[in-house]
Design a protein around this motif. Structure first.
Motif, mmCIF file in Angstrom:
data_model
loop_
_atom_site.group_PDB
_atom_site.id
_atom_site.type_symbol
_atom_site.label_atom_id
_atom_site.label_comp_id
_atom_site.label_asym_id
_atom_site.label_seq_id
_atom_site.Cartn_x
_atom_site.Cartn_y
_atom_site.Cartn_z
ATOM 1 N N VAL A 82 52.228 55.705 79.008
ATOM 2 C CA VAL A 82 53.329 55.017 79.521
ATOM 3 C C VAL A 82 54.446 56.189 79.966
ATOM 4 C CG1 VAL A 82 55.089 53.348 78.897
ATOM 5 C CG2 VAL A 82 52.763 52.969 78.073
ATOM 6 N N TYR A 83 54.941 55.966 81.045
ATOM 7 C CA TYR A 83 55.706 56.993 81.491
ATOM 8 C C TYR A 83 57.396 56.230 81.846
ATOM 9 C CZ TYR A 83 51.323 59.347 82.099
ATOM 10 O OH TYR A 83 50.230 59.999 81.799
ATOM 11 N N ASP A 84 58.217 57.189 82.393
ATOM 12 C CA ASP A 84 59.384 56.800 83.214
ATOM 13 C C ASP A 84 58.788 56.919 84.482
ATOM 14 O OD1 ASP A 84 61.358 56.300 81.323
ATOM 15 O OD2 ASP A 84 61.813 58.386 80.910
ATOM 16 N N ASN A 85 59.629 56.822 85.438
ATOM 17 C CA ASN A 85 59.231 56.925 86.846
ATOM 18 C C ASN A 85 59.525 58.174 87.425
ATOM 19 O OD1 ASN A 85 58.558 54.006 87.814
ATOM 20 N ND2 ASN A 85 60.524 53.790 86.605
ATOM 21 N N LEU A 86 59.093 59.217 86.647
ATOM 22 C CA LEU A 86 59.291 60.485 87.079
ATOM 23 C C LEU A 86 58.664 61.158 88.333
ATOM 24 C CD1 LEU A 86 57.430 62.982 84.260
ATOM 25 C CD2 LEU A 86 57.119 60.326 84.919
ATOM 26 N N SER A 87 59.495 61.967 89.184
ATOM 27 C CA SER A 87 58.728 62.455 90.407
ATOM 28 C C SER A 87 57.409 63.014 90.434
ATOM 29 C CB SER A 87 59.753 63.086 91.128
ATOM 30 O OG SER A 87 60.206 64.306 90.463
ATOM 31 N N ALA A 88 57.132 63.718 89.062
ATOM 32 C CA ALA A 88 55.877 64.507 89.026
ATOM 33 C C ALA A 88 54.808 63.385 89.046
ATOM 34 C CB ALA A 88 55.843 64.992 87.742
ATOM 35 N N CYS A 117 51.025 53.385 83.247
ATOM 36 C CA CYS A 117 51.924 52.442 83.259
ATOM 37 C C CYS A 117 53.120 52.963 83.181
ATOM 38 C CB CYS A 117 51.586 51.524 81.983
ATOM 39 S SG CYS A 117 49.954 51.000 81.882
ATOM 40 N N PHE A 118 54.348 52.335 83.812
ATOM 41 C CA PHE A 118 55.647 52.617 83.825
ATOM 42 C C PHE A 118 56.551 51.835 83.537
ATOM 43 C CE2 PHE A 118 52.653 54.978 87.028
ATOM 44 C CZ PHE A 118 53.065 56.081 86.802
ATOM 45 N N ALA A 119 57.705 52.366 82.870
ATOM 46 C CA ALA A 119 58.873 51.408 82.641
ATOM 47 C C ALA A 119 59.632 51.033 83.711
ATOM 48 C CB ALA A 119 59.908 52.382 81.550
ATOM 49 N N ARG A 120 60.245 49.911 83.509
ATOM 50 C CA ARG A 120 61.270 49.430 84.540
ATOM 51 C C ARG A 120 62.390 50.499 84.859
ATOM 52 N NH1 ARG A 120 63.096 44.242 81.422
ATOM 53 N NH2 ARG A 120 62.855 45.678 79.768
ATOM 54 N N PRO A 121 62.826 50.579 86.174
ATOM 55 C CA PRO A 121 63.766 51.478 86.456
ATOM 56 C C PRO A 121 64.878 51.222 85.621
ATOM 57 C CG PRO A 121 62.591 50.473 88.583
ATOM 58 C CD PRO A 121 62.321 49.982 87.156
#
Length: 244
Positions: A82-88, A117-121
């Motif tokens: 699980v991640y933030d929506n980071l540009s990498a 999986c990604f967190a909501r912005p």
């Protein structure tokens, strides 16, 4: 008028199912000089086991390198990360759940077979476990400020301290966290036969004076490479050039 109450659902972390990942800015004393560095953190949410490593930057190469090192440290791979929506990792946000992934991150996920999986912005609390742990590690293991000749040495010292603390901690039910890791080990994905190559390739044109520019840095290359095209393979700690 009565307001509708917001419903909170407690998170249940199953063995081997989830790890959370993030970068955090920290301060270290490297070679007698106080400076900022970036702490890569991957946290297994069931057993609470952490992997950290310090980097000069929080760019794509360091992001990929952190994964490779973390998986080798754990000896296995969580099924979902699980991640933030980071540009990498993310080129574009296509909707609430859909993401267009960067090529190298998609290759990393395919190599290790985990589900990204990604967190909501703007909703960092969607991965609150790693957010809270990142701050806790800074206070518990990087305060007072750690010193060493280089970031790799400081990283090894910090990781050893984090690991010792984890082995002594207990879950709320009285079991050691290390016992929880042994329980979830069989549910984690096995490592592939070979690790992923975390370097990122960037094509470069070599000038008539046999130099090439990558980012804001200019590199001197062999005289015989002048006026040729080459590949710059950018890693977390160095850069390699390949021509012909």
């Amino acid at each position: 008028r009565r307001q509708a109450a917001e419903v909170y659902i407690p998170l249940v972390h199953r063995p081997g199912d989830e790890a959370q990942v993030d970068f955090f800015e920290v301060t270290v004393d490297e070679g007698g000089r106080r400076r900022k560095a970036w702490k890569f953190l991957m946290r297994l949410m069931y057993s609470g086991r952490d992997f950290i490593h310090l980097y000069d930057r929080c760019d794509r190469a360091c992001f990929l390198d952190g994964h490779v090192q973390a998986f080798a440290f754990f000896g296995a791979v969580a099924r979902r990360l699980v991640y933030d929506n980071l540009s990498a990792a993310v080129k574009r946000i296509l909707g609430l759940r859909e993401r267009a992934l960067t090529d190298r991150f998609r290759a990393l996920a395919s190599h290790y077979l985990f589900e990204p999986c990604f967190a909501r912005p703007g909703q960092g609390h969607d991965k609150g476990g790693v957010e809270a742990r990142g701050k806790g590690i800074r206070l518990q293991h990087l305060t007072p400020i750690l010193a060493g000749p280089d970031l790799d040495t400081i990283s090894a010292t910090a990781l050893g301290d984090v690991e010792r603390g984890w082995r002594q901690r207990q879950h709320s039910d009285g079991r050691l966290l290390s016992a929880l890791f042994e329980e979830e080990r069989s549910s984690l994905l096995p490592l592939p036969e070979a690790p992923f190559e975390p370097r990122c390739m960037e094509p470069v044109a070599i000038s008539h004076s046999a130099t090439a520019k990558v980012g804001r840095a200019i590199y001197s290359l062999p005289e015989g490479w002048a006026r040729l095209d080459a590949e710059a393979w950018i890693g977390a700690r160095d850069i390699r050039f390949c021509c012909r």
